[in-house]
Design an enzyme around this catalytic site. Structure first.
Site, PDB file in Angstrom:
ATOM      1  N   ARG A 107       0.869  -1.185   0.000  1.00 31.79           N
ATOM      2  CA  ARG A 107       0.000   0.000   0.000  1.00 31.79           C
ATOM      3  C   ARG A 107       0.893   1.218   0.000  1.00 31.79           C
ATOM      4  NH1 ARG A 107      -5.092   1.851   3.711  1.00 31.79           N
ATOM      5  NH2 ARG A 107      -6.019   0.277   2.351  1.00 31.79           N
ATOM      6  N   HIS A 134      -7.562   0.647  -6.085  1.00 28.11           N
ATOM      7  CA  HIS A 134      -7.766  -0.109  -4.832  1.00 28.11           C
ATOM      8  C   HIS A 134      -8.503  -1.407  -5.162  1.00 28.11           C
ATOM      9  CE1 HIS A 134      -7.863  -0.976  -0.709  1.00 28.11           C
ATOM     10  NE2 HIS A 134      -8.775  -0.130  -0.268  1.00 28.11           N
ATOM     11  N   GLN A 137     -10.418  -3.868  -2.614  1.00 32.71           N
ATOM     12  CA  GLN A 137     -11.657  -3.283  -2.085  1.00 32.71           C
ATOM     13  C   GLN A 137     -12.873  -3.703  -2.923  1.00 32.71           C
ATOM     14  OE1 GLN A 137     -12.110  -1.071   0.710  1.00 32.71           O
ATOM     15  NE2 GLN A 137     -14.227  -1.587   0.254  1.00 32.71           N
ATOM     16  N   ASP A 231     -17.242   7.600  -0.888  1.00 29.38           N
ATOM     17  CA  ASP A 231     -15.906   7.549  -0.280  1.00 29.38           C
ATOM     18  C   ASP A 231     -15.560   8.964   0.184  1.00 29.38           C
ATOM     19  OD1 ASP A 231     -13.405   6.752   0.580  1.00 29.38           O
ATOM     20  OD2 ASP A 231     -12.522   6.550  -1.419  1.00 29.38           O
ATOM     21  N   CYS A 273     -16.246   2.184   1.411  1.00 34.85           N
ATOM     22  CA  CYS A 273     -15.048   1.391   1.705  1.00 34.85           C
ATOM     23  C   CYS A 273     -14.592   1.565   3.151  1.00 34.85           C
ATOM     24  CB  CYS A 273     -13.925   1.788   0.751  1.00 34.85           C
ATOM     25  SG  CYS A 273     -13.590   3.556   0.731  1.00 34.85           S
ATOM     26  N   ARG A 318     -13.830  -7.784   3.267  1.00 32.88           N
ATOM     27  CA  ARG A 318     -12.460  -7.485   2.852  1.00 32.88           C
ATOM     28  C   ARG A 318     -11.556  -8.676   3.169  1.00 32.88           C
ATOM     29  NH1 ARG A 318     -10.362  -2.653   2.525  1.00 32.88           N
ATOM     30  NH2 ARG A 318      -8.864  -3.753   1.233  1.00 32.88           N
TER      31      ARG A 318
END
Ligand code: CP
Ligand code: NVA
Length: 332
Positions: A107, A134, A137, A231, A273, A318
């Site tokens: 990341r 991402h 996700q 988001d 998310c 996740r």
């Protein structure tokens, strides 16, 4: 037959419909097995490096718990304490870690870094979020919608409402294109997706039958949709100076009860998310509230806490989906 062994997971654009559906189905199977107490371990004795140049709660815990459940060992390299990016290049780091680890999660900031890691480490590399993308996700978001709505993936209609250049929106757009879904980006003119990302999604969509729509009109954009997605308005790695401008641009795109009603779909669900800015219980929330007089941002507390909100199921998923990515690419 096909398999994903030794493949890296850098962006969903690298996968076809069958491969993506395979990872989603595997996640569903692994979740069922864990609940039933019948989970088999496919990563016994594997060593996995977790590189985090940005903060994380869900992604880190998903990799750690997923790896542990599958019999692997993880080493966490946080934003400080290693030489990565400060004293040692990503290319050198890749060759060092590739000699010790069987898989690497990354990341960070640039998508290029995750590509360099994959190129030079010689082991599967998984993208745990970059400024642009991402992908892990999206697997959780699609699985959650599929579980709750009980519809085949191809029939689920997603609308992302907010910053159209957001990494999560980019990833959802590419994922929707791969899966042949309908995907709306509901965003102001100034924040419409980068032409390159949109072109890539449309190129994939032409093969899969997906439909990608970019609109500035909230009501028209959410009408008939199954999933409304939000988001944060300012992402990790962006400057705090962005808040004033983003609030001005995105205030009309806040997901409210009215927006959920505008879907004209009583079964519509809300996804995010996370972390979400829906009250002032956090440090950042307090600061922004004081500065700009807003106590809720991308989603109202009312929607976040409503029956339609599936955000915590999504967060749990996740783990199941990240586990599936590790098993598919590194499993015995
Ligand atoms: N959604 C997500 O990636 O959460 P974290 O930043 O907590 O990992
Ligand atoms: N767009 C957000 C997503 C966090 C999971 C960020 O990059 O900060």
């Amino acid at each position: 037959a096909f398999n994903l062994r030794n493949r890296s997971f850098l962006t969903l654009a690298d996968f076809n419909t069958r491969e993506m559906e395979y990872m989603l189905d595997l996640a569903e199977d692994l979740k069922k097995a864990k609940y039933a107490g019948t989970e088999q371990q496919h990563l016994k004795g594997k060593n996995i490096a977790l590189i985090f140049e940005k903060s994380s709660t869900r992604t880190r815990c998903s990799f750690e718990v997923g790896a542990k459940d599958q019999g692997a060992h993880v080493t966490y390299l946080g934003p400080s304490g290693s030489h990565i990016g400060h004293k040692e290049s990503v290319k050198d780091t890749a060759r060092v870690l590739g000699g010790m680890f069987d898989g690497i999660e990354y990341r960070g900031f640039s998508q290029r870094n995750v590509e360099i890691l994959a190129e030079y480490s010689g082991v599967p590399v998984w993208n745990g979020l970059t400024d642009e993308d991402h992908p892990t996700q999206v697997l959780a978001d699609f699985l959650t919608a599929h579980e709750v709505l009980k519809k085949p993936y191809q029939q689920i209609k997603f609308a992302f409402v907010g910053d159209g250049r957001d990494n999560v929106s980019n990833a959802l757009m590419l994922g929707a294109a791969v899966m042949g879904m309908e995907y709306h980006v509901v965003t102001p003119k100034e924040l419409e997706p980068e032409a390159e990302t949109l072109a890539k999604a449309n190129e994939i969509a032409a093969k899969t039958g997906a439909k990608i729509v970019v609109t500035n009109d909230v009501k028209a954009g959410v009408k008939g949709m199954d999933v409304i997605y939000a988001d944060v308005w300012v992402s990790m790695g962006e400057s705090d100076d962005m808040w004033a401008k983003r609030i001005e641009l995105l205030k009309p795109y806040q997901v409210t009860k009215e927006v959920m009603e505008a879907t004209e779909n009583p079964k519509a669900i809300f996804e995010h998310c996370l972390p979400a800015f829906h009250n002032t219980e956090t440090e950042v929330g307090k600061e922004i509230a004081e500065k700009f007089g807003l106590t809720e941002m991308e989603v109202t507390d009312e929607v976040f806490e409503s029956e339609q909100s599936v955000v915590f199921r999504e967060a749990e998923n996740r783990m199941h989906t990240i586990k599936a990515v590790m098993v598919a690419t590194l499993g015995d």
